[in-house]
Motif scaffolding. Structure first.
Motif, PDB file in Angstrom:
ATOM      1  N   THR A 231       0.841  -1.193   0.000  1.00 43.08           N
ATOM      2  CA  THR A 231       0.000   0.000   0.000  1.00 43.08           C
ATOM      3  C   THR A 231       0.878   1.246   0.000  1.00 43.08           C
ATOM      4  OG1 THR A 231      -1.696  -1.189   1.245  1.00 43.08           O
ATOM      5  CG2 THR A 231      -1.854   1.210   1.203  1.00 43.08           C
ATOM      6  N   ARG A 232       0.648   2.103  -0.970  1.00 45.41           N
ATOM      7  CA  ARG A 232       1.462   3.304  -1.134  1.00 45.41           C
ATOM      8  C   ARG A 232       0.829   4.465  -0.382  1.00 45.41           C
ATOM      9  NH1 ARG A 232       4.490   4.141  -6.771  1.00 45.41           N
ATOM     10  NH2 ARG A 232       5.975   5.759  -6.177  1.00 45.41           N
ATOM     11  N   VAL A 233       1.671   5.271   0.285  1.00 44.89           N
ATOM     12  CA  VAL A 233       1.198   6.395   1.076  1.00 44.89           C
ATOM     13  C   VAL A 233       1.895   7.658   0.591  1.00 44.89           C
ATOM     14  CG1 VAL A 233       0.946   7.357   3.397  1.00 44.89           C
ATOM     15  CG2 VAL A 233       0.845   4.891   3.058  1.00 44.89           C
ATOM     16  N   ARG A 234       1.094   8.672   0.223  1.00 43.59           N
ATOM     17  CA  ARG A 234       1.611   9.975  -0.197  1.00 43.59           C
ATOM     18  C   ARG A 234       0.980  11.063   0.672  1.00 43.59           C
ATOM     19  NH1 ARG A 234       0.943   7.606  -5.539  1.00 43.59           N
ATOM     20  NH2 ARG A 234       2.984   7.411  -6.570  1.00 43.59           N
ATOM     21  N   PRO A 235       1.609  12.239   0.735  1.00 47.20           N
ATOM     22  CA  PRO A 235       1.022  13.332   1.530  1.00 47.20           C
ATOM     23  C   PRO A 235      -0.380  13.676   1.064  1.00 47.20           C
ATOM     24  CG  PRO A 235       3.284  13.842   0.927  1.00 47.20           C
ATOM     25  CD  PRO A 235       2.918  12.616   0.150  1.00 47.20           C
TER      26      PRO A 235
ATOM     27  N   GLN B  80      -1.510  11.775   9.710  1.00 47.31           N
ATOM     28  CA  GLN B  80      -1.143  10.385   9.922  1.00 47.31           C
ATOM     29  C   GLN B  80      -1.888   9.497   8.937  1.00 47.31           C
ATOM     30  OE1 GLN B  80      -2.121   9.474  14.004  1.00 47.31           O
ATOM     31  NE2 GLN B  80      -0.096  10.044  14.764  1.00 47.31           N
ATOM     32  N   HIS B  81      -1.300   8.341   8.714  1.00 47.19           N
ATOM     33  CA  HIS B  81      -1.996   7.302   7.951  1.00 47.19           C
ATOM     34  C   HIS B  81      -2.126   6.079   8.852  1.00 47.19           C
ATOM     35  CE1 HIS B  81      -3.140   4.719   4.556  1.00 47.19           C
ATOM     36  NE2 HIS B  81      -2.385   3.803   5.149  1.00 47.19           N
ATOM     37  N   SER B  82      -3.319   5.564   8.960  1.00 42.01           N
ATOM     38  CA  SER B  82      -3.528   4.394   9.811  1.00 42.01           C
ATOM     39  C   SER B  82      -4.231   3.303   9.021  1.00 42.01           C
ATOM     40  CB  SER B  82      -4.358   4.752  11.053  1.00 42.01           C
ATOM     41  OG  SER B  82      -5.631   5.229  10.673  1.00 42.01           O
ATOM     42  N   ALA B  83      -3.960   2.069   9.384  1.00 49.04           N
ATOM     43  CA  ALA B  83      -4.580   0.904   8.744  1.00 49.04           C
ATOM     44  C   ALA B  83      -4.883  -0.128   9.819  1.00 49.04           C
ATOM     45  CB  ALA B  83      -3.657   0.303   7.687  1.00 49.04           C
TER      46      ALA B  83
ATOM     47  N   PRO C 217      -0.899 -11.105  16.709  1.00 49.13           N
ATOM     48  CA  PRO C 217      -0.663 -10.608  15.358  1.00 49.13           C
ATOM     49  C   PRO C 217      -0.656  -9.089  15.306  1.00 49.13           C
ATOM     50  CG  PRO C 217      -2.965 -11.122  15.606  1.00 49.13           C
ATOM     51  CD  PRO C 217      -2.324 -11.471  16.916  1.00 49.13           C
ATOM     52  N   VAL C 218      -0.240  -8.545  14.156  1.00 46.45           N
ATOM     53  CA  VAL C 218      -0.303  -7.106  13.932  1.00 46.45           C
ATOM     54  C   VAL C 218      -1.764  -6.729  13.722  1.00 46.45           C
ATOM     55  CG1 VAL C 218       0.414  -5.197  12.466  1.00 46.45           C
ATOM     56  CG2 VAL C 218       1.996  -7.086  12.905  1.00 46.45           C
ATOM     57  N   ARG C 219      -2.260  -5.819  14.538  1.00 47.68           N
ATOM     58  CA  ARG C 219      -3.678  -5.456  14.477  1.00 47.68           C
ATOM     59  C   ARG C 219      -3.900  -4.109  13.787  1.00 47.68           C
ATOM     60  NH1 ARG C 219      -6.642  -8.963  17.243  1.00 47.68           N
ATOM     61  NH2 ARG C 219      -5.556 -10.380  18.671  1.00 47.68           N
ATOM     62  N   SER C 220      -2.968  -3.198  13.922  1.00 50.81           N
ATOM     63  CA  SER C 220      -3.107  -1.915  13.241  1.00 50.81           C
ATOM     64  C   SER C 220      -1.731  -1.307  13.056  1.00 50.81           C
ATOM     65  CB  SER C 220      -4.011  -0.961  14.026  1.00 50.81           C
ATOM     66  OG  SER C 220      -3.478  -0.707  15.309  1.00 50.81           O
ATOM     67  N   LEU C 221      -1.642  -0.326  12.170  1.00 51.05           N
ATOM     68  CA  LEU C 221      -0.384   0.326  11.828  1.00 51.05           C
ATOM     69  C   LEU C 221      -0.653   1.819  11.693  1.00 51.05           C
ATOM     70  CD1 LEU C 221       2.621   0.085  10.841  1.00 51.05           C
ATOM     71  CD2 LEU C 221       1.691  -0.138   8.521  1.00 51.05           C
ATOM     72  N   VAL C 222       0.205   2.634  12.304  1.00 51.69           N
ATOM     73  CA  VAL C 222       0.084   4.085  12.229  1.00 51.69           C
ATOM     74  C   VAL C 222       1.392   4.655  11.724  1.00 51.69           C
ATOM     75  CG1 VAL C 222      -0.331   6.226  13.500  1.00 51.69           C
ATOM     76  CG2 VAL C 222      -1.591   4.157  14.109  1.00 51.69           C
TER      77      VAL C 222
END
Length: 1312
Positions: free
Chosen positions: A643-647, A653-656, A762-767
């Protein structure tokens, strides 16, 4: 007794209870006063008495008046002794004694109780046991404390057995204390309305409790409402209690929560109901059953300000208060949040409004019922109806669980006919047979075996016949017979007498088992008390003045969502679609891990995994990857793409968030029982940091059980380190930082690696926090959670002495228990496990070298289940035992033999009560211990850690090697089983196959120019000789020469002639396998260069037909055998017997054919077009080496070689391992069959389009490469070139970067 006295006595009782409780005294010890000894003789009644001095008034404990106790006129099971306690009283114990100075005493009896002297109810202990043990002599006292106290006025004892050398004799006492209560009675039109404002003070728990009795199966007990439209309703519906919580007036499922508990509550006996409301859940109790219920947020706050009792009345009621929904019966001790509402009513509190006729006593109608307890039950009435010339009218009510049974039969007088009224398939049928006439049949009603009361009326008047079920609300059937229907004065209910001499009653149907009441003849009720007193009619196996129906499905013993159905004497669990099996749906039909599936011979695919076996966690569909040495459980989530993240304007912030296909409980269990878990976390960055220079984290992820915890370490690093893998290895692009991305460079870099610490998975979320600056750009990917190493499957212990054992805490399997384990031994007997109680026990043992015994006792006497094998069990191979015991049956299964079962008694003890330690491998007495290995021991889905306990126990060793003796057969196609300390694996090095069990063929598609050349080395030749000489050890001549070979391969082609395989030496000897121009197989040998080639030609024809054909060739010295497919083996003899030297193998086109005869040279130059599969020359597989081990094998590949699935068997297995077509998820699933690969169809379609595009592109490149290749020649030593990636974001995202130095031209062609 006046109201004030009762209140004072109640207060004294409560104070006494508090005082005694402070000294550890139980309520049963406080409430234990004798109740019978001071009663007058008029309080005693009996069925009969032997004489005046044997009357019931003399049946007081330890008294000697009269004849020293009560004895009836005749000693049979129809006798009874009754005591009137004067008022409703709590009874906590009962004691019996024989008749003084005699041989008369009871050895067992039933205890009955009633509030009115009618409608008796049998006392049943915890396990539904009705009979109480009696005395063994006339003088000793036997007392039984009741497991749950009884509140009653009348007590009745019914003798079951007595001293065979005497007669029935009895003295008795009951113990207890007074019962105080506030009672109110409703007539179906009356009700009470309580205003609860101001509300009672707020408490941590809100509660409602009430006791009720009724004969009606439906009606509203109470309804509470609040200003915020919260409401609560307690209601009877078909004898079940319903609790309905509502928010608002909508009837949608989201706005209400319905709970059901209890059954047969319309039996005119007292039933206790309690509702305890906590913040997020409530407890609903009906009698002895309690249900814990999680409730939604909208139902957690109660704000009731009014409550109607007996009806749903008042402003804003959620339903109309029609009289047919009102309650008809009695309520006792209605308490809301510690406030006695009935007491408020008695005090005429202004907050109470009374409607209709409400009385403060319980007036109840007398209803005498009959219980037909067995197939031998019947009621025979004579003379109750006068013969009539106008017809007949008979009525009754019944309730039953049986779908079939005779209700009534009688003969037609003087007409040679009979009438039967009976149930069949839960419908009512009327059958009339009359001599010389066609049978007359009617049917009405449906679902009449639901345990509810149903009314039946048979009416025949003036040529018109009517059968009515359930009155106006039911069904009616009519007929107009041409003859008169009337009775002959004798009627039989339920069945017929068993005596053969009785010709007056014939029953071609099943007997009735259930209850009847309200029998009427010509609108006149039948006095059943006269029947009980033997003053009218005759009967057998009847219980009179009680309905003994039991709901065996409430509470249900069916586990895991199995549906319960029942008959009068038993119940049945339907386990379909639950994933569980057995009599109570207790045992899972699925394995607990991918490791377990693998070692049953399964391959990669989707499987249902039940991580806790028979435990509460439901099975779920999980992918098992068995293509590697380790067996991986792969738990997928909703976002594994890069997944690509740009401004983005306005976002700092970007969270998933990642949602997993497995539930929380299953995730935790899988991670816990796995030896290793990992999850890939990839982060590509350009001016996008993970941490600031002074330390605080800009980005983080959340992982771990439950909601998880914030983690600041990244793939390849240690928890709490706030580092990345490069920091741990000291290889970051900027040594000042611990992560590559923290260097904040404009070039693309990455911090990637595996997260392997199970406590953070497991990994539950990412910020991601550094994504808003100009020029910031990043991409991330979180892989699936992968775990391997099932701690349970290989957990084992070795017991080397008969006196050695392991001990664990007491096993708790009161109502259901399943035990499974594997064992291997060389001993012929020994106890695997044992757990003891005071009387109960459970044991599994090897009773002989061919028999396993499962035995236990739950209070009904020892029960044994045996399985006898037709093979030895002391063969030092693993054998699997699965035992299960539940309230319905016990079963034992050994390996794959059919299970042996034993049914449990229908009304026996059901609780297994153990209290000693659990012994594994031995017994408490240290006798008959087991010598050998026990592995993977699970009890009720929980694995016992044998290895850890064995490490600290003398005489027991942790682990148990030697698995290949049992599992070696899983290694197929010459695969070799290799032992491991825990587990094994299949070495496919000497097989033409690959895969976990060497089950997958290696196949390739050949073009005319394709060639594979394999050159032998000295070490290979040494192994080759050892393999080829396995037929006869004496055939080994040299480490560099061969006198024997075994060749096997499969092919599919339409070309002839064609060269399949060529083996040669530097001395001009060769072996060639080819198809000739007649589509026949030829084997050409030239083992002596001085002689001509010998041609061995098969008789099998038409081999170039595009079908797959399998060929095996074996030579030992000068003897050759050849077999094609399943055709008869063909034998040949060669004229020479020499060896191959310095051998090489060529598959496909032969590039140099200088030394061949012209015909073979011409065939060799044509090459081969088609499929070749599983090519094996002794232990060498050139095709497998070319496709899978190109870099490490002495092999040369020319022209395109494309791996395929062209072999039929390989296509089946390989396809199963990679694609797994779905057969329909709604159908049943085989326990060991892989399920659908859950790839979305649109993704598959896109993949197919991409594959076509790639194929076209690659084909064009192949053509160009061939042109360039021919221009350049066939030089083997080409200059190696490596491609340097451009500094572009696209290349930064490639999943792999080649680190090889390069390939030769020919080798690169293979990959084109």
């Amino acid at each position: 007794m006046d109201l004030w006295s009762k209140k004072v006595r109640g207060i004294i009782t409560q104070v006494a209870l508090i005082l005694f409780s402070s000294f550890g005294v139980t309520w049963g010890e406080i409430c234990h006063s004798p109740l019978v000894h001071n009663l007058p003789p008029s309080s005693f009644r009996s069925s009969s008495q032997l004489s005046g001095s044997h009357g019931p008034g003399f049946a007081k404990l330890n008294r000697r008046e009269g004849a020293g106790g009560w004895s009836p006129l005749s000693s049979d099971k129809y006798q009874w002794l009754e005591v009137d306690l004067g008022e409703r009283t709590q009874i906590t114990a009962v004691a019996t004694q024989g008749r003084y100075g005699s041989s008369d005493w009871l050895t067992s009896y039933l205890l009955m109780f009633s509030d009115t002297g009618h409608n008796w109810r049998q006392y049943r202990q915890e396990d539904s046991i009705g009979a109480f043990p009696g005395n063994s002599n006339a003088d000793s006292v036997v007392q039984h404390k009741l497991q749950h106290h009884v509140i009653t006025r009348y007590v009745r004892l019914i003798p079951l057995d007595w001293n065979p050398n005497g007669r029935i004799g009895l003295r008795l006492e009951t113990y207890g204390c007074p019962h105080d209560s506030d009672v109110v009675s409703f007539d179906g039109r009356s009700s009470l309305l309580f205003r609860l404002s101001p509300r009672p003070r707020q408490t941590t728990m809100e509660s409602i409790s009430v006791t009720f009795k009724t004969l009606r199966n439906s009606g509203i007990l109470l309804h509470a409402e609040g200003r915020n439209e919260h409401s609560l309703t307690l209601e009877l519906e078909k004898g079940k209690l319903l609790l309905l919580l509502r928010k608002g007036r909508s009837s949608s499922p989201d706005s209400q929560h319905l709970i059901s508990l209890g059954s047969l509550l319309d039996d005119q006996h007292w039933h206790h109901v309690a509702v305890e409301h906590h913040s997020t859940h409530l407890n609903l109790t009906v009698d002895k059953s309690t249900l814990w219920v999680q409730i939604g947020q909208k139902f957690t706050h109660w704000d009731h300000d009014q409550m109607s009792v007996g009806a749903a009345q008042g402003l804003g009621s959620w339903r109309s208060a029609g009289s047919h929904r009102n309650f008809h019966g009695c309520l006792e001790n209605l308490v809301y949040n510690s406030v006695n509402l009935i007491d408020l009513t008695k005090q005429k509190d202004q907050r109470v409004t009374m409607k209709g006729n409400v009385t403060f006593s319980c007036t109840e109608p007398v209803s005498v019922a009959l219980t037909f307890t067995s197939p031998l039950s019947f009621l025979w009435l004579t003379g109750v109806m006068e013969p009539s010339s106008t017809g007949v009218m008979v009525g009754l009510q019944f309730r039953t669980w049986n779908k079939a049974g005779l209700l009534l039969t009688f003969d037609l007088p003087k007409q040679g006919g009979a009438v039967w009224l009976y149930l069949s398939k839960a419908r009512l049928h009327l059958l009339i047979h009359k001599a010389g006439r066609a049978p007359l049949e009617l049917d009405a009603g449906s679902a009449l075996s639901d345990g509810q009361w149903h009314s039946v009326e048979l009416l025949s008047r003036r040529g018109h016949l009517t059968v009515t079920v359930d009155g106006d609300e039911g069904a009616t059937a009519h007929a107009s017979p041409s003859f008169l229907i009337t009775t002959g004065g004798q009627l039989f209910f339920g069945g017929c007498p068993a005596e053969e001499s009785s010709q007056q009653c014939v029953n071609p149907f099943k007997s009735f088992q259930g209850c009847m009441r309200l029998l009427t003849m010509d609108n006149k009720p039948v006095d059943l008390i006269m029947v009980q007193q033997r003053l009218m009619g005759n009967h057998s196996h009847l219980q009179i003045d009680m309905c003994g129906i039991i709901d065996r499905c409430s509470p249900s013993h069916c586990e895991h969502g199995g549906s319960c159905s029942q008959s009068w004497s038993t119940f049945h669990c339907n386990c379909s679609s639950t994933g569980y099996s057995g009599a109570t749906c207790h045992s899972s039909i699925y394995e607990q891990s991918c490791e377990a599936y693998k070692h049953k011979g399964n391959i990669s695919g989707y499987y249902y995994i039940d991580v806790d076996g028979s435990g509460p966690i439901r099975p779920q569909l999980i992918y098992c990857n068995m293509t590697e040495d380790k067996t991986w459980i792969v738990i997928q989530h909703n976002n594994t793409e890069l997944t690509r993240v740009r401004p983005t304007l306005g976002r700092t912030q970007h969270s998933a968030r990642f949602e997993y296909t497995s539930g929380e409980e299953q995730l935790a269990a899988i991670i816990s029982q796995s030896e290793h878990c990992e999850q890939e976390l990839t982060y590509h960055c350009r001016k996008s940091r993970l941490n600031t220079a002074d330390g605080p984290s800009l980005s983080w992820w959340v992982g771990g059980p439950g909601a998880g915890q914030v983690q600041t370490y990244w793939g390849g690093a240690a928890p709490n380190s706030q580092q990345c893998a490069c920091g741990l290895q000291e290889k970051c692009v900027d040594p000042k930082h611990h992560c590559n991305c923290d260097a904040d460079r404009t070039e693309w870099t990455n911090d990637s690696g595996l997260l392997t610490h199970k406590e953070t998975l497991p990994v539950r979320s990412l910020v991601l926090g550094d994504v808003q600056r100009p020029g910031s750009e990043s991409a991330y990917r979180v892989g699936h959670l992968r775990c391997h190493g099932d701690k349970n499957v290989w957990n084992a212990a070795f017991f080397d002495k008969e006196t050695s054992y392991l001990h664990f805490p007491t096993f708790h399997g009161e109502l259901s228990a399943d035990i499974s384990f594997l064992f291997k031994t060389t001993s012929s007997s020994g106890v695997f496990l044992e757990n003891l109680g005071i009387k109960d026990f459970i044991r599994i043992e090897l009773s002989s070298s061919t028999e396993v015994l499962f035995s236990f006792d739950v209070g009904n006497g020892p029960l044994e289940v045996r399985v006898t094998a037709g093979f030895p069990l002391d063969d030092n191979r693993w054998h699997h035992i699965r035992a299960e015991r539940n309230v319905k049956e016990a079963s034992l299964r050994l390996d794959e033999l059919p299970a042996a079962t034993q049914e449990a008694p229908a009304d026996g003890h059901i609780h297994l009560q153990l209290n000693s330690q659990l012994f594994i491998g031995g017994t408490a007495s240290r006798q008959k211990g087991f010598r050998g290995c026990i592995r993977s021991l699970q009890m009720n889905g929980v694995t016992l850690d044998l290895e850890e306990r064995a490490k600290i126990t003398p005489g027991v060793q942790a682990g148990c090697p030697g698995h290949c003796s049992s599992y070696g057969s899983l290694c197929q196609n010459q695969g070799h089983c290799v032992e491991r300390p825990n587990s094994f694996f299949c070495d496919c090095g000497q097989s033409a196959y690959t895969g976990t069990f060497c089950e997958r063929e290696v196949s390739a598609s050949f073009k005319s120019g394709t060639s594979i050349s394999y050159t032998f080395r000295e070490q290979v030749l040494s192994n080759l000789n050892r393999t080829s000489s396995s037929i006869q050890p004496s055939s080994i001549y040299s480490d560099t020469t061969l006198r024997a070979e075994n060749i096997s391969l499969s092919f599919r082609t339409s070309q002839s002639p064609a060269l399949l395989l060529y083996v040669s030496s530097h001395h001009r000897e060769y072996l060639a396998l080819l198809l000739n121009k007649h589509d026949q197989l030829e084997v050409r040998y030239r083992l002596d260069s001085s002689k001509d080639t010998e041609i061995l030609r098969s008789k099998v024809r038409n081999l170039a037909n595009g079908q797959l054909h399998a060929v095996t060739i074996s030579r030992l010295a000068d003897s050759v055998s050849l077999q094609i497919d399943r055709n008869t083996k063909e034998d040949f003899n060669l004229s020479s017997d020499v060896e191959f030297n310095a051998i090489r193998i060529v598959v496909g086109r032969l590039q140099d054919s200088i030394n061949l005869d012209p015909e073979l040279s011409r065939v060799a130059s044509l090459g081969y077009t088609g499929c070749l599969s599983a090519v094996l020359f002794n232990s060498i597989s050139p095709l497998k080496a070319a496709l899978l081990n190109l870099q490490t094998s002495p092999i040369t590949v020319t022209s395109p070689l494309v791996q395929s699935m062209c072999g039929s068997s390989s296509a089946n297995s390989y396809t199963a391992e990679t694609t797994h077509h779905l057969s329909g998820q709604s159908g049943s699933v085989g326990r060991g069959q892989p399920l659908v690969n859950a790839i979305r169809s649109d993704s598959a379609m896109i993949g197919g389009v991409i594959a076509v595009v790639i194929f076209v592109t690659v084909s064009a490149l192949v053509v160009m490469a061939r042109v360039l290749y021919r221009r350049k020649g066939t030089c083997q030593n080409q200059e190696t070139k490596t491609v340097k990636p451009e500094d572009s974001p696209e290349l930064a995202f490639s999943s792999q970067t080649s680190t090889q130095n390069g390939l030769s031209e020919n080798q690169r062609e293979y990959f084109i």
